[in-house]
Design an enzyme around this catalytic site. Structure first.
Site, mmCIF file in Angstrom:
data_model
loop_
_atom_site.group_PDB
_atom_site.id
_atom_site.type_symbol
_atom_site.label_atom_id
_atom_site.label_comp_id
_atom_site.label_asym_id
_atom_site.label_seq_id
_atom_site.Cartn_x
_atom_site.Cartn_y
_atom_site.Cartn_z
ATOM 1 N N SER A 87 0.839 -1.195 0.000
ATOM 2 C CA SER A 87 0.000 0.000 0.000
ATOM 3 C C SER A 87 0.877 1.249 0.000
ATOM 4 O O SER A 87 2.087 1.173 0.233
ATOM 5 C CB SER A 87 -0.896 0.032 1.249
ATOM 6 O OG SER A 87 -1.847 -1.000 1.232
ATOM 7 N N SER A 103 -8.189 0.967 -3.333
ATOM 8 C CA SER A 103 -8.237 0.809 -1.878
ATOM 9 C C SER A 103 -6.839 0.746 -1.277
ATOM 10 O O SER A 103 -6.648 1.049 -0.095
ATOM 11 C CB SER A 103 -9.014 -0.463 -1.514
ATOM 12 O OG SER A 103 -8.319 -1.623 -1.942
ATOM 13 N N SER A 152 -5.487 4.896 -1.497
ATOM 14 C CA SER A 152 -6.312 6.034 -1.060
ATOM 15 C C SER A 152 -6.341 6.036 0.469
ATOM 16 O O SER A 152 -7.377 5.789 1.095
ATOM 17 C CB SER A 152 -7.723 5.925 -1.640
ATOM 18 O OG SER A 152 -7.660 5.882 -3.047
ATOM 19 N N CYS A 201 -4.563 -0.429 8.866
ATOM 20 C CA CYS A 201 -3.936 -0.922 7.636
ATOM 21 C C CYS A 201 -2.641 -1.611 8.034
ATOM 22 O O CYS A 201 -1.700 -0.961 8.497
ATOM 23 C CB CYS A 201 -3.645 0.214 6.663
ATOM 24 S SG CYS A 201 -2.704 -0.324 5.203
ATOM 25 N N ASN A 228 -0.434 -3.072 6.105
ATOM 26 C CA ASN A 228 0.681 -2.740 5.228
ATOM 27 C C ASN A 228 1.337 -1.432 5.637
ATOM 28 O O ASN A 228 2.562 -1.354 5.797
ATOM 29 C CB ASN A 228 0.189 -2.668 3.778
ATOM 30 C CG ASN A 228 0.113 -4.026 3.113
ATOM 31 O OD1 ASN A 228 1.120 -4.700 2.949
ATOM 32 N ND2 ASN A 228 -1.083 -4.441 2.763
ATOM 33 N N LYS A 249 -13.749 -7.207 6.237
ATOM 34 C CA LYS A 249 -13.307 -7.673 4.929
ATOM 35 C C LYS A 249 -13.997 -9.001 4.617
ATOM 36 O O LYS A 249 -14.472 -9.701 5.519
ATOM 37 C CB LYS A 249 -11.788 -7.889 4.911
ATOM 38 C CG LYS A 249 -10.969 -6.664 5.285
ATOM 39 C CD LYS A 249 -11.208 -5.488 4.379
ATOM 40 C CE LYS A 249 -10.255 -4.340 4.674
ATOM 41 N NZ LYS A 249 -10.605 -3.113 3.922
ATOM 42 N N SER A 291 -11.399 -5.512 -0.669
ATOM 43 C CA SER A 291 -11.252 -4.318 0.149
ATOM 44 C C SER A 291 -11.939 -3.155 -0.553
ATOM 45 O O SER A 291 -11.716 -2.932 -1.739
ATOM 46 C CB SER A 291 -9.765 -3.997 0.360
ATOM 47 O OG SER A 291 -9.599 -2.826 1.137
ATOM 48 N N HIS A 317 -8.628 -7.266 -3.884
ATOM 49 C CA HIS A 317 -7.329 -6.656 -3.633
ATOM 50 C C HIS A 317 -6.279 -7.261 -4.559
ATOM 51 O O HIS A 317 -6.318 -8.451 -4.866
ATOM 52 C CB HIS A 317 -6.939 -6.886 -2.173
ATOM 53 C CG HIS A 317 -5.849 -5.997 -1.671
ATOM 54 N ND1 HIS A 317 -4.513 -6.293 -1.852
ATOM 55 C CD2 HIS A 317 -5.879 -4.832 -0.995
ATOM 56 C CE1 HIS A 317 -3.777 -5.343 -1.300
ATOM 57 N NE2 HIS A 317 -4.584 -4.438 -0.774
ATOM 58 N N MET A 338 -4.217 -7.417 2.030
ATOM 59 C CA MET A 338 -4.125 -6.422 3.089
ATOM 60 C C MET A 338 -3.345 -7.023 4.257
ATOM 61 O O MET A 338 -3.536 -8.197 4.600
ATOM 62 C CB MET A 338 -5.525 -6.007 3.556
ATOM 63 C CG MET A 338 -6.426 -5.512 2.436
ATOM 64 S SD MET A 338 -7.188 -6.844 1.463
ATOM 65 C CE MET A 338 -8.491 -7.364 2.568
ATOM 66 N N GLY A 339 -2.484 -6.212 4.865
ATOM 67 C CA GLY A 339 -1.673 -6.726 5.968
ATOM 68 C C GLY A 339 -2.503 -7.200 7.139
ATOM 69 O O GLY A 339 -2.216 -8.239 7.764
#
Length: 393
Positions: free
Chosen positions: A19, A66, A69, A104, A106, A274, A305, A310, A314-315
Site C-alpha cells: 500500500s 483501496s 487512497s 492498515c 501494510n 473484509k 477491500s 485486492h 491487506m496486511g
C-alpha cells in the site's frame, strides 16, 4: 470573484508493504484538523482528491484504489511503553467520507520508519547499527504493534534485498508484530463459534468463519460461491453482479459480528469487515505472470477491500488469515490441511506470503498472543502537500 489561496502542510508520501499513503505528523496539521471530526475529514478528502466521480484522483494524492487512497496521522505517545500513536484513515474514492473503523497492516510497517525520520522516537532507542524497536499504539483498534526497523549508521535502512510479492522492487525487511490482535475484549470469534451459517439473499446458507484478529474478516469457502481460489482482479472486479454478492455477504456478516445494527449501515462502514474466500493449495499464475506452484503454499486466499478484489493482500487480513489458520476447524484451517499450525504460506493474486500466529485456548476461548509478518517500506516523496485554504474550514 475571490478564489482564495492554497495552504501547504508538511507531509510524507510513503509505501508500506503493498500500500501507499500520505503520512502526517499530528502537530503539522492545521489546528482545526488536529482533532477528529468533520474539519479533519474534509481536509484529508481534499488531500487525497475525493470524492472523485471519475475514480482517478487526478486532483489529489490518492491512487484511486483501496491500496492507495489512504492517510496516516502519527504523534508522540503519552502512553506508557509506547513511542508513538498511529491513526489510519481509509479514504473513499467516490464518496465524501473517511473510514476510521480499522487499521492498515501494510502501512503499519511504514509507521516505524516515519516515526524515526520525524524525530518522534527517542534517540537513545535508535542504535547506530542494528534494529530499532518502535512500539506503536494503533489508535483505531486500541492495540500495540511493534515494528522492527533496520538502522544503518544511525539512519533508517530502506534499501535491501527483501522481495515482497505485489511490490516491484526489493527493499529492506521490516518485521511487524501485532500483539494480541483479537478484538479489544478478547473475542477473536465474535459469535463464540469457529464457524457460523449466514443466510444471504440469492446465495442461501453459507458456512463462514467470522474472526476479529488484525481486522474483522469473513472467510468463506471459494467452492461454495462458485470460485476456484485462483482468481485475479479482472475475474472479479469486472463482474458487477459478483461484487454485489460479495457486498451482500459483507453486510450480513457485519450484522452477525455485531459491527453494525442493520444491513443499511454497511454502506457507511466500507473498510470493515473484509470478505475473503479460500481454497486448498493449487498451482496458478500470479498477476505478474509468475508461476506459483502448489508445493509453495498451504492455502489460496483472495480478499476484497472497499468493494474490489485486492491486488495482493491487506496486511491486517494477513493477520486474520494466520490467526484463523492456527485454530483447528475454521474454514481457513480446513483449507490449509487442518491440524495445529503456527505459520501459513498463502497464495494471493500477486504471489505468496508467509505469516505466523500461535493460537491457544484460554478460559474456553481462543487467543492469539502475537501475529508476525514481514513487510518493507520506503519514503517516496517528502515536503508539503498543498490544498485550497477553504478545505480546512
Amino acid at each position: 470573484m475571490e478564489h482564495g489561496k492554497q495552504i501547504k502542510i508538511p507531509a510524507t508520501y510513503m509505501r508500506g508493504g503493498t500500500s501507499k499513503g500520505v503520512f502526517f505528523n499530528l502537530v503539522d496539521l492545521p489546528m482545526e484538523a488536529q482533532q477528529a471530526g468533520s474539519e479533519r475529514d474534509r481536509l484529508l478528502l481534499r488531500v487525497v482528491g475525493s470524492p472523485d466521480p471519475y475514480a482517478k484522483h487526478t486532483d489529489g494524492m490518492g491512487g484511486a484504489t483501496s491500496s492507495t487512497s489512504k492517510v496516516v496521522i502519527v504523534s508522540k505517545s503519552e502512553r506508557a511503553d509506547h513511542d508513538v500513536d498511529y491513526l489510519f484513515g481509509q479514504v473513499s474514492i467516490d464518496s465524501p467520507f473517511v473510514d476510521w473503523s480499522g487499521n492498515c497492516g501494510n502501512l503499519s510497517a511504514a509507521v516505524g520508519p516515519f516515526a524515526i525520520h520525524s524525530g518522534l522516537v527517542d534517540k537513545d532507542k535508535i542504535p547506530h547499527n542494528g534494529i530499532a524497536e518502535v512500539r506503536v499504539w494503533q489508535a483505531n483498534i486500541s492495540k500495540t504493534i511493534v515494528i522492527h526497523v533496520p538502522v544503518h549508521e544511525g539512519e533508517v535502512q530502506e534499501l535491501g534485498d527483501f522481495e515482497l510479492d505485489g511490490v516491484t522492487f526489493p527493499a529492506a525487511e521490516i518485521r511487524v508484530d501485532f500483539e494480541d490482535p483479537a478484538d479489544g475484549d478478547g473475542a477473536m470469534f465474535p459469535t463464540g463459534n469457529i464457524t457460523d451459517v449466514l443466510e444471504v439473499p440469492l446465495l442461501g446458507e453459507l458456512e463462514v468463519t467470522l474472526i476479529n484478529a488484525g481486522i474483522p474478516t469473513i472467510f468463506v469457502d471459494a467452492s461454495a460461491i462458485g470460485y476456484l481460489g485462483t482468481e485475479l482482479q479482472g475475474d472479479i472486479n469486472r463482474d458487477e453482479d459478483a461484487l454485489a454478492r460479495f457486498e451482500s455477504i459483507r453486510a450480513y456478516g457485519a450484522v452477525k459480528m455485531g459491527l453494525i445494527d442493520s444491513i443499511e449501515q454497511a454502506a457507511s462502514r466500507q473498510h470493515t469487515p473484509k470478505v475473503a474466500f479460500v481454497a486448498p493449495a493449487k498451482s496458478y499464475q500470479a498477476s505478474s505472470g509468475k508461476s506459483v506452484d502448489e508445493s509453495e503454499i498451504d492455502v489460496l486466499v483472495r480478499a476484497l477491500s472497499m468493494g474490489q478484489l485486492h491486488h495482493a493482500m491487506m496486511g491486517t487480513a494477513a493477520v486474520a488469515i494466520a490467526s484463523a489458520a492456527a485454530v483447528p476447524g475454521t474454514i481457513v484451517n480446513r483449507a490449509s490441511g487442518g491440524g495445529e499450525r503456527e505459520a501459513v504460506t498463502f497464495g494471493h493474486p500477486s504471489g505468496t506470503l508467509k505469516v505466523g500466529a500461535k493460537a491457544q485456548m484460554c478460559e474456553n476461548s481462543w487467543k492469539i498472543e502475537k501475529a508476525i509478518m514481514s513487510r518493507s517500506a520506503r519514503i517516496l516523496m517528502e515536503g508539503w502537500v498543498r490544498v485550497p485554504k477553504h478545505a480546512t474550514s
